[in-house]
Motif scaffolding. Sequence first.
Motif, short mmCIF file in Angstrom:
data_model
loop_
_atom_site.label_atom_id
_atom_site.label_comp_id
_atom_site.label_asym_id
_atom_site.label_seq_id
_atom_site.Cartn_x
_atom_site.Cartn_y
_atom_site.Cartn_z
N MET A 286 -0.55 -0.63 -7.86
CA MET A 286 -0.38 1.04 -7.85
C MET A 286 -0.81 1.94 -8.71
O MET A 286 -0.88 3.07 -8.51
N ARG A 287 -1.40 1.36 -9.87
CA ARG A 287 -1.91 2.09 -10.75
C ARG A 287 -3.15 2.84 -10.52
O ARG A 287 -3.79 3.71 -11.06
N HIS A 288 -3.96 2.03 -9.73
CA HIS A 288 -5.37 2.29 -9.43
C HIS A 288 -5.68 3.12 -7.99
O HIS A 288 -5.14 2.62 -6.85
N VAL A 289 -5.70 4.22 -8.08
CA VAL A 289 -5.71 5.34 -6.96
C VAL A 289 -7.20 5.17 -6.44
O VAL A 289 -8.34 5.43 -7.02
N ALA A 290 -7.25 5.06 -5.03
CA ALA A 290 -8.44 5.09 -4.30
C ALA A 290 -8.64 6.10 -3.26
O ALA A 290 -7.67 6.82 -2.76
N SER B 218 4.46 10.82 -6.44
CA SER B 218 3.98 11.64 -5.58
C SER B 218 5.31 12.30 -4.93
O SER B 218 6.20 11.59 -4.40
N VAL B 219 5.21 13.49 -4.73
CA VAL B 219 6.44 14.26 -4.29
C VAL B 219 5.84 15.58 -3.58
O VAL B 219 4.95 16.25 -3.81
N ALA C 268 0.83 -1.19 0.01
CA ALA C 268 -0.04 -0.18 -0.13
C ALA C 268 0.78 1.14 0.05
O ALA C 268 2.06 1.28 0.49
N LYS C 269 0.34 2.20 -0.70
CA LYS C 269 1.10 3.53 -0.91
C LYS C 269 0.18 4.59 -0.76
O LYS C 269 -0.80 4.54 -1.16
N ALA D 98 0.87 4.16 5.47
CA ALA D 98 0.34 2.70 5.49
C ALA D 98 1.15 1.80 6.17
O ALA D 98 2.49 1.60 5.96
N PHE D 99 0.54 0.85 7.13
CA PHE D 99 1.13 -0.02 7.78
C PHE D 99 0.20 -1.31 8.16
O PHE D 99 -0.67 -1.14 8.86
#
Length: 511
Positions: free
Chosen positions: A77-81, A390-391, A39-40, A120-121
């Motif tokens: 990781m391509r699918h943002v929720a 993301s930065v 998770a990111k 995320a953890f």
Amino acid sequence: MELQYMKDQLETEQVLQAKPTQVTVEAEAALPGGLREEAKVYFADASVSVQSGEMSGSRVAAEGRVTFHALYAQGDMRHVAALETAADFSQSLPLREETPSAAAGAVRPRAQVQHVSAKAFNGRLLLRAVILLTAEAALPRTVSYIRDLAENKDIQKDMQVLSLQRAVGEGEGQMLLREEFDLSDVLQVKETLYASAHAQAEDIFGGADGRATVTGHVEIEAYHTSLMPGRPLIFTRHTVPFEQTVNLTGALGSQMAATTSVRDVAVLSQDNGDGGRLMRAEVQLFTEITAVENTETEVIRDAFTTQGETMELTRQHVVFRSGTINEQTAESGKLTLVLPEGSPRVKTVLLGFARPILLGTEQKGAKLHADGVMETTLLYMTDDSDVPVSVSLEEPFHTVFSTEAGQEAALQMSVSQVDVSAVTGDRVEMKYILHLHAFGVNKTHADVAVSAVPGEVKQIEKGVALYFIQPGDTLWDIARHYRMAVQEICRMNPDLSMQPAAGTPVITYRR
């Protein structure tokens, strides 16, 4: 000599301010996927609303809620929720001034988000927000003062006019603003993730029924996933007018001030049957209104006798409310952001987020110079991957607002209409609107005469005297020293101004 004077009641307010206090609010939420899935977090945001405030002795107790939003990916990781959760908080704030233990009055706590972080953890999202709490309380205050002394040719009086203000009515109310928007099929919106909103009160008017109506508009910025090639995330902007009527407790007064804030935003989109999508939005607005009355009261600043017994005045130092600060203004801004060393190069910027942190201000005439740090987050695509990057960066800013809010005002800042574009592979230009809300009260200090009694008898020196003006002297000071009327000194010195320069000779003569 018998002193006769008229007394009156000075009705005013003592306005107390709490010391700004930072509070950390934490929350966590379970992610829908498995514990072992990667998770990111791409971006985390938060909004805060204060639900209640109460004064107890020399402290203010405030309760509120922080609502968190996070953009994240899990597994693919391509699918943002998007994920939303909330956490309540309660905090006690110390007042700057001491108050009587039984003091009670109207309390207005305010809060602003200063920083948000998330990670995320183990299948959970841990969120943390730092908020800044402030508050002010208005206590009714009555001062018994000498309004005037009985006419007596041997008494000289120096009068002053006090411009006072006090709250005579207040009210608050909530409303749910509902609206629908067509999302063009060109956008190829797949799902609406979440939205943020900014409310702007524009006009306020009262009616004979004891109610006040506020009009303005709400700017909504909604974030969506998209099927457009190379643009998995997009945003849309929408403006909605609002009109809210609030019942006032008390009178309408001579003027009113209103503040409208957004407490919650909910959005949802679905197919409209024509290839596009329909987005429904619900915005919860909270409005506070204060009605004030402006009055002018003439009081005795000083008095003395010109012969016989002297006069001894007892004065009370009073700090009273003289005006209301409630001003909203905005200025456009632009920043050039340089990506941290080692960051992937930018191909397409998807979204830009900004949060201002105010570090200092300086009032120069009708301009307020503000310095701070802009916390920014960029989401962008690269040439060699279909996974967003993301930065986060911090960039100093300097903005000049057209306002005379002054140093006594409390200030809150927010950003809207953030637009970002790539300049080079490692540079991004960010344009935005920076909003400033100044609120609070103006205060004035005065020494008010509350009693007068005869003093000792002093012999008056007769004859001519030559006095040289000292720095800070006024004609009243000289007249009091020689126990003469100011008009008599002016008659003997026809070329003398009311504010003579230091070193100016003044002739006095007593028969």
